[in-house]
Design an enzyme around this catalytic site. Structure first.
Site, PDB file in Angstrom:
ATOM      1  N   ARG A 102     -68.903 -24.179  48.187  1.00  0.00           N
ATOM      2  CA  ARG A 102     -67.541 -24.439  48.684  1.00  0.00           C
ATOM      3  C   ARG A 102     -67.033 -25.660  47.923  1.00  0.00           C
ATOM      4  O   ARG A 102     -67.621 -26.741  47.993  1.00  0.00           O
ATOM      5  CB  ARG A 102     -67.555 -24.710  50.179  1.00  0.00           C
ATOM      6  CG  ARG A 102     -66.254 -25.336  50.662  1.00  0.00           C
ATOM      7  CD  ARG A 102     -66.124 -25.364  52.164  1.00  0.00           C
ATOM      8  NE  ARG A 102     -65.885 -24.024  52.673  1.00  0.00           N
ATOM      9  CZ  ARG A 102     -65.415 -23.770  53.890  1.00  0.00           C
ATOM     10  NH1 ARG A 102     -65.142 -24.746  54.723  1.00  0.00           N
ATOM     11  NH2 ARG A 102     -65.208 -22.530  54.286  1.00  0.00           N
ATOM     12  N   HIS A 129     -60.958 -17.230  49.200  1.00  0.00           N
ATOM     13  CA  HIS A 129     -61.915 -17.302  50.301  1.00  0.00           C
ATOM     14  C   HIS A 129     -62.430 -15.877  50.580  1.00  0.00           C
ATOM     15  O   HIS A 129     -62.162 -15.292  51.632  1.00  0.00           O
ATOM     16  CB  HIS A 129     -61.241 -17.904  51.541  1.00  0.00           C
ATOM     17  CG  HIS A 129     -62.199 -18.441  52.563  1.00  0.00           C
ATOM     18  ND1 HIS A 129     -63.574 -18.405  52.404  1.00  0.00           N
ATOM     19  CD2 HIS A 129     -61.987 -19.037  53.774  1.00  0.00           C
ATOM     20  CE1 HIS A 129     -64.149 -18.950  53.458  1.00  0.00           C
ATOM     21  NE2 HIS A 129     -63.218 -19.339  54.294  1.00  0.00           N
ATOM     22  N   GLN A 132     -64.433 -14.900  53.881  1.00  0.00           N
ATOM     23  CA  GLN A 132     -63.571 -14.803  55.053  1.00  0.00           C
ATOM     24  C   GLN A 132     -62.838 -13.463  55.073  1.00  0.00           C
ATOM     25  O   GLN A 132     -62.747 -12.803  56.110  1.00  0.00           O
ATOM     26  CB  GLN A 132     -62.550 -15.947  55.062  1.00  0.00           C
ATOM     27  CG  GLN A 132     -61.616 -15.915  56.245  1.00  0.00           C
ATOM     28  CD  GLN A 132     -62.317 -16.255  57.556  1.00  0.00           C
ATOM     29  OE1 GLN A 132     -62.975 -17.276  57.660  1.00  0.00           O
ATOM     30  NE2 GLN A 132     -62.197 -15.384  58.548  1.00  0.00           N
ATOM     31  N   ASP A 219     -52.583 -18.941  58.622  1.00  0.00           N
ATOM     32  CA  ASP A 219     -53.563 -19.975  58.293  1.00  0.00           C
ATOM     33  C   ASP A 219     -52.822 -21.322  58.314  1.00  0.00           C
ATOM     34  O   ASP A 219     -51.585 -21.353  58.357  1.00  0.00           O
ATOM     35  CB  ASP A 219     -54.156 -19.697  56.892  1.00  0.00           C
ATOM     36  CG  ASP A 219     -55.290 -20.644  56.523  1.00  0.00           C
ATOM     37  OD1 ASP A 219     -55.863 -21.300  57.418  1.00  0.00           O
ATOM     38  OD2 ASP A 219     -55.606 -20.747  55.311  1.00  0.00           O
ATOM     39  N   CYS A 259     -58.374 -17.439  60.402  1.00  0.00           N
ATOM     40  CA  CYS A 259     -59.716 -17.760  59.880  1.00  0.00           C
ATOM     41  C   CYS A 259     -60.328 -18.957  60.580  1.00  0.00           C
ATOM     42  O   CYS A 259     -61.539 -19.118  60.563  1.00  0.00           O
ATOM     43  CB  CYS A 259     -59.649 -17.979  58.371  1.00  0.00           C
ATOM     44  SG  CYS A 259     -58.634 -19.388  57.877  1.00  0.00           S
ATOM     45  N   ARG A 287     -68.079 -13.214  60.236  1.00  0.00           N
ATOM     46  CA  ARG A 287     -68.489 -13.971  59.041  1.00  0.00           C
ATOM     47  C   ARG A 287     -69.994 -13.801  58.817  1.00  0.00           C
ATOM     48  O   ARG A 287     -70.462 -13.611  57.691  1.00  0.00           O
ATOM     49  CB  ARG A 287     -68.177 -15.473  59.209  1.00  0.00           C
ATOM     50  CG  ARG A 287     -66.703 -15.837  59.265  1.00  0.00           C
ATOM     51  CD  ARG A 287     -66.007 -15.610  57.946  1.00  0.00           C
ATOM     52  NE  ARG A 287     -66.644 -16.341  56.852  1.00  0.00           N
ATOM     53  CZ  ARG A 287     -66.434 -17.636  56.556  1.00  0.00           C
ATOM     54  NH1 ARG A 287     -65.563 -18.325  57.261  1.00  0.00           N
ATOM     55  NH2 ARG A 287     -67.050 -18.217  55.536  1.00  0.00           N
TER      56      ARG A 287
HETATM   57  N1  NVA Z   1     -56.763 -22.592  53.866  1.00  0.00           N
HETATM   58  C1  NVA Z   1     -57.773 -23.301  54.626  1.00  0.00           C
HETATM   59  C2  NVA Z   1     -58.844 -22.373  55.072  1.00  0.00           C
HETATM   60  C3  NVA Z   1     -59.938 -23.004  55.877  1.00  0.00           C
HETATM   61  C4  NVA Z   1     -61.034 -22.056  56.239  1.00  0.00           C
HETATM   62  C5  NVA Z   1     -58.346 -24.417  53.768  1.00  0.00           C
HETATM   63  O1  NVA Z   1     -58.573 -24.194  52.567  1.00  0.00           O
HETATM   64  O2  NVA Z   1     -58.549 -25.509  54.270  1.00  0.00           O
HETATM   65  N1   CP Z   2     -62.947 -20.158  58.260  1.00  0.00           N
HETATM   66  C1   CP Z   2     -63.816 -21.006  57.690  1.00  0.00           C
HETATM   67  O1   CP Z   2     -64.186 -20.879  56.524  1.00  0.00           O
HETATM   68  O2   CP Z   2     -64.279 -21.995  58.513  1.00  0.00           O
HETATM   69  P1   CP Z   2     -65.092 -23.294  58.106  1.00  0.00           P
HETATM   70  O3   CP Z   2     -64.174 -24.160  57.292  1.00  0.00           O
HETATM   71  O4   CP Z   2     -65.466 -23.914  59.418  1.00  0.00           O
HETATM   72  O5   CP Z   2     -66.304 -22.896  57.298  1.00  0.00           O
END
Ligand code: NVA
Ligand code: CP
Length: 301
Positions: A102, A129, A132, A219, A259, A287
């Site tokens: 990540r 993502h 997800q 989101d 998500c 997930r």
């Molecule tokens: N768009 C959000 C998704 C989090 C799971 C982010 O990147 O923070």
């Molecule tokens: N939706 C998601 O990826 O959650 P986290 O940021 O908690 O991993």
């Protein structure tokens, strides 16, 4: 399929294979049927951003598959002190059987895949993502039975979720509509992919996008790394919210997904969130199952 870097890389058949295996693993887990497909394998999990769901679902998922998950915070890795990702990839390939990462830039994930010789899984970048969205597709099929004739609507920022949902939704045959402010459209690469589809539609108007939708998704307005833009974004995204007015335009039995984490009263009202908690938390659970399917596909012999 050697890696999971972004939805754009997957064929419809590969997506369906993952979803079918995810359904099977979910069934087996619920019925106490062991599935130790990754016995003796190790997964490194590199996190340059916070996480609740991704970390816990990969870690427990790997454990359920008989393998060993290693949590690697970038703050504790040499990567956090500037060791190039190309070198990290070549070193970690000699210890591990797979890496989940990540991070911010999609290029970093693509570089890991290019320089390493083990499967790389994108656990979220600014661009994509995919884990997800595989869980989201699994959840839609679980609630609706199939993708046939469905319309999926995304309202909000043209971010990693929008980029991945649009591609994933179109690939499995759904109609996809998206409402984002003009200056916050999905990535150009995604627009180029989606534009030729007759069942893709993008607008500035959330109401227009929500009309006759079967699935509504949103989101956060400010993603991880954009905390400094939060105020400006709150202004730009005002009205890009899933609320009763939007729900009234969708089909009566429309499902709502998020998500998570969610910012109530920004992109979604608490009322709509709680009325659709069943779908939203099933989505979070999925997930686990979807990612186990990805790991089995990529990492088993
Ligand atoms: N768009 C959000 C998704 C989090 C799971 C982010 O990147 O923070
Ligand atoms: N939706 C998601 O990826 O959650 P986290 O940021 O908690 O991993």
């Amino acid at each position: 399929m050697k890696h999971l870097l972004k939805m754009l890389d997957l064929t419809e058949e590969e997506i369906m294979d993952i979803l079918n295996l995810a359904d099977q693993l979910k069934y087996e887990l619920k019925h106490g049927i062991p599935h130790t497909h990754l016995k003796g394998k190790s997964l490194g999990m590199i996190f340059q951003k916070a996480s609740t769901r991704t970390r816990v679902s990969f870690e427990t998922g790997m454990h359920q598959l008989g393998g060993y998950p290693l949590f690697l915070s970038s703050a504790d890795l040499q990567i956090g002190r500037g060791e190039p990702v190309q070198d990290t990839a070549r070193v970690l390939s000699r210890y591990l059987d797979g890496i989940m990462i990540r991070t911010f830039e999609q290029k970093e994930v693509e570089d890991l895949a290019e320089y390493g010789d083990i499967p790389i899984i994108n656990g979220l970048t600014d661009f994509a993502h995919p884990c997800q969205v595989l869980a989201d597709l699994m959840t839609i099929r679980e609630f609706k039975g199939s993708f046939d004739g469905l319309k999926m609507c995304y309202i909000g920022d043209g971010n990693n979720m929008a980029n991945s949902l649009i591609v994933g939704g179109l690939k499995v045959g759904m109609a996809v509509s998206a409402a984002t402010p003009e200056n916050y459209r999905p990535a150009q690469e995604v627009m180029d992919f989606a534009s030729p589809y007759k069942n893709f539609f993008i607008t500035n108007d959330p109401k227009e996008a929500a009309k006759d939708a079967d699935v509504l998704i949103t989101d956060v307005w400010a993603s991880m790394g954009q905390e400094g833009e939060a105020e400006e974004r709150r202004k730009a995204f005002k009205g890009y919210q899933i609320n009763d007015e939007i729900m009234a335009l969708a089909h009566k039995d429309a499902m709502v997904m998020h998500c998570l984490p969610a910012h109530r009263e920004e992109e979604i009202t608490s009322k709509v969130f709680e009325e659709h908690a069943k779908e939203i938390f099933e989505e979070a659970e999925n997930r686990l199952h979807a990612q186990k399917a990805v790991m089995v596909k990529l990492m088993s012999n």
